[in-house]
Design an enzyme around this catalytic site. Structure first.
Site, mmCIF file in Angstrom:
data_model
loop_
_atom_site.group_PDB
_atom_site.id
_atom_site.type_symbol
_atom_site.label_atom_id
_atom_site.label_comp_id
_atom_site.label_asym_id
_atom_site.label_seq_id
_atom_site.Cartn_x
_atom_site.Cartn_y
_atom_site.Cartn_z
ATOM 1 N N TYR A 159 0.816 -1.222 0.000
ATOM 2 C CA TYR A 159 0.000 0.000 0.000
ATOM 3 C C TYR A 159 0.844 1.264 0.000
ATOM 4 C CZ TYR A 159 -3.926 -2.959 0.954
ATOM 5 O OH TYR A 159 -4.878 -3.932 0.847
ATOM 6 N N LYS A 226 3.321 -14.041 5.565
ATOM 7 C CA LYS A 226 3.575 -14.954 4.447
ATOM 8 C C LYS A 226 5.093 -15.099 4.319
ATOM 9 C CE LYS A 226 2.106 -17.368 0.959
ATOM 10 N NZ LYS A 226 1.653 -18.735 1.217
ATOM 11 N N ASP A 279 -2.058 -18.049 4.487
ATOM 12 C CA ASP A 279 -3.046 -18.929 3.834
ATOM 13 C C ASP A 279 -3.629 -19.921 4.836
ATOM 14 O OD1 ASP A 279 -0.106 -19.280 2.838
ATOM 15 O OD2 ASP A 279 -0.812 -21.305 3.146
ATOM 16 N N ASP A 303 -6.029 -6.680 5.257
ATOM 17 C CA ASP A 303 -7.143 -6.239 4.413
ATOM 18 C C ASP A 303 -8.043 -7.435 4.093
ATOM 19 O OD1 ASP A 303 -8.747 -4.858 2.709
ATOM 20 O OD2 ASP A 303 -7.200 -4.316 1.271
#
Ligand code: NAD
Length: 416
Positions: A159, A226, A279, A303
Site C-alpha cells: 500500500y 507470508k 493462507d 485487508d
C-alpha cells in the site's frame, strides 16, 4: 486553538495523550465527521445511542460534548476542500474522533480521504474487532466461536504506492537495475511494485497488539505473515513481532513454542504469542476460530483477513473499526456511503454504533461500551432489525435506521 470555520462547543475539555497514557476528562470534547451518503442517517442514530449509554452508565458524572468537523461533501460545500486543514488540526488537538463513511472524490489528487486522514495523522494501526451477535445470519455453523481483534498495519507494505507501469521508462530502468546489478531475471514486459516493510512500523503495530492483549487479558496474539515466501518482509515482520514480545513484555508473554515445553502448557496469566502463515490462517479462522484472539498482521493480509472474518459473523453492517496512532484515534463505520440509500432512514447503523462502543473502551469508559454492545445484541435478538439483516433472518421485522437506534436505547435504559 483557533479554527477557520469551526464552532467549538461551549463546554468540555480536550483529551490528551502523552508518555503517561491517555488523559480523558469527565466531559471530553469529541470531534465527529458525519460523513457522506448514509452518514447523516447512521450518525444521528449512533450519537443518540452513545449519549444514552453514557447517561445510563454515569448519570450526569460524564458527558461527551460533540464537536462537528468536516470532510467529504459537507467540507467541499463549506470550505471548497474535501479535507480541510481545520479537520486534521481538530483531530490532532482533541486526540480522539469518530467518523461516518466518506465518498472518495473522483480526481482532485486524493487516493481516498480515509487514506489521507490515516497518513496525515500517522494512524498506523487499523483495528477491527470481529464478534458475533446471536441471531445474525451467518454462513458458518458456529459463528459464536469467532472473537477476534485484528490489528492491521496501516502505512506500508504494497500500500506504500510504489509501482511502475509496464512499458514505461521508469519501469524499464528498475528492471534493468534488478537484472544487471542485483542478479535478478525479471521479464522485460513486467510491471513492478515494491513492498517495503520497516522495523519501526512492524514493531509499533506488534507492540500495540500485544499491549492490547495484555491489558484486556486476551489469551493470545497471532502474528499472521507470508514469511515462507517473502522472507525479508513478511518473515521479518514475524521475527520483529516476536522480538517485541520477548524484549518489551517478557513477564507478560510466552511463545507458543516455549509454552509447548512447559508441563502445564501456557500459564493462564500470560499472553501466548504465536504465528501462522497467512493462507493457513484463512483455514484456521474457519476451522478453529476459538484458538485465535488478537491478530497482528501486515497491511495486505489484514485487508483480506478482516473482510473474511467479518463475513463469518454476518457482514459489514455490524463491523466497527478504528485507525489508531500512538494516542490519536479515529473510530469509523467500516462500510461505505451506500449512496442509493442516503437520506432514507433505512440502513443499518450498527457499524458506527459499535465503533462508538470501541471508542468508549479506548477512553476507559468500559461501562458505557458494554451497555452499547449488550444493547445491540439484545435488540438483534428481538429480531427488530434493519432491512439488510431482516431479509436474511426468519421472522424478523424490518425497522428504520432510527428505530433500530431506538430499540438499542430502550435496551440500554432497561439494563439492570
Ligand atoms: P458501500 O459499503 O457503500 O456499499 C456496499 C453495499 O453495502 C451496498 O449494497 C450498500 O447498500 C450496502 N451497505 C453499506 N453500508 C450499509 C449499511 N450501513 N446498512 C445496510 N447496507 C449497507 O461500498 P461502495 O458502494 O463500494 O462505496 C460507495 C462509496 O463509499 C464510494 O465513494 C467509496 O469510496 C466509499 N467508501 C468509503 C469508506 C469509508 O469511508 N470508510 C469505505 C468503503 C467505501
Amino acid at each position: 486553538m483557533k479554527f477557520e470555520k469551526l464552532n467549538l462547543p461551549s463546554e468540555g475539555k480536550r483529551i490528551t495523550g502523552s508518555e503517561g497514557g491517555l488523559k480523558v476528562p469527565s466531559e471530553p470534547i469529541i470531534p465527529f465527521i458525519e460523513g457522506d451518503g448514509i452518514g447523516p442517517d447512521i450518525w444521528a442514530a449512533a450519537r443518540r445511542v452513545m449519549d444514552a449509554a453514557v447517561v445510563k452508565a454515569y448519570g450526569g458524572k460524564r458527558r461527551v460534548h460533540w464537536f462537528e468537523i468536516y470532510a467529504g461533501g459537507k467540507a467541499r460545500d463549506k470550505y471548497g476542500d474535501w479535507l480541510p486543514q481545520d479537520t486534521l488540526e481538530a483531530i490532532r488537538h482533541y486526540t480522539v474522533a469518530i467518523k461516518g463513511p466518506l465518498t472518495t472524490p473522483i480526481g482532485g489528487g486524493f487516493r481516498s480521504l480515509n487514506v489521507t486522514i490515516r497518513q496525515e495523522l500517522n494512524l498506523y494501526a487499523c483495528i477491527r474487532p470481529v464478534r458475533y451477535f446471536e441471531g445474525v445470519p451467518s454462513p458458518v455453523k458456529r459463528p459464536q466461536d469467532v472473537d477476534l481483534t485484528i490489528f492491521r498495519e496501516n502505512t506500508e507494505d504494497v500500500y506504500a504506492g510504489i509501482e511502475w507501469r509496464e512499458g514505461t521508462e521508469k519501469c524499464r530502468r528498475v528492471i534493468d537495475f534488478l537484472n544487471k546489478e542485483m542478479g535478478c531475471s525479471v521479464p522485460a514486459d513486467s510491471g513492478i511494485g515494491v513492498k517495503p516493510m520497516s522495523v519501526k512500523a512492524s514493531k509499533q503495530l506488534a507492540r500495540k497488539a500485544i499491549r492490547y492483549a495484555i491489558e484486556r487479558k486476551k489469551p493470545s496474539v497471532t502474528l499472521v505473515h507470508k514469511g515462507n515466501i517473502m522472507k525479508f518482509t513478511e518473515g521479518a515482520f514475524k521475527e520483529w513481532g516476536y522480538q517485541v514480545a520477548k524484549e518489551e513484555f517478557p513477564e507478560y508473554t510466552v511463545t507458543e513454542e516455549e509454552a509447548a515445553k512447559l508441563p502445564g502448557g501456557a500459564p493462564a496469566s500470560k499472553v501466548v504469542v504465536k504465528d501462522r502463515i497467512a493462507d493457513s490462517m484463512f483455514q484456521q479462522i474457519l476451522l478453529r476460530p476459538q484458538d485465535y484472539s488478537v491478530v497482528a498482521t501486515p497491511n495486505l493480509n489484514g485487508d483480506y483477513l478482516s473482510d473474511a472474518a467479518v463475513a463469518q459473523v454476518g457482514g459489514l453492517g455490524l463491523a466497527p473499526g478504528a485507525n489508531v496512532g500512538d494516542f490519536m484515534a479515529v473510530f469509523e463505520a467500516t462500510h461505505g456511503t451506500a449512496p442509493a440509500y442516503a437520506g432514507q432512514d433505512k440502513v443499518n447503523p450498527g457499524s458506527l454504533i459499535l465503533s462508538g462502543a470501541m471508542m468508549f473502551e479506548y477512553l476507559g469508559w468500559l461501562e458505557s461500551a458494554a451497555l452499547i454492545v449488550d444493547g445491540i445484541g439484545a435488540a438483534i435478538k428481538e429480531r427488530r432489525v434493519t432491512y439488510d439483516l431482516a431479509r436474511l433472518m426468519d421472522g424478523a421485522t424490518t425497522v428504520k435506521c432510527s428505530e433500530f437506534g431506538d430499540a438499542i436505547i430502550a435496551k440500554i435504559e432497561a439494563a439492570g
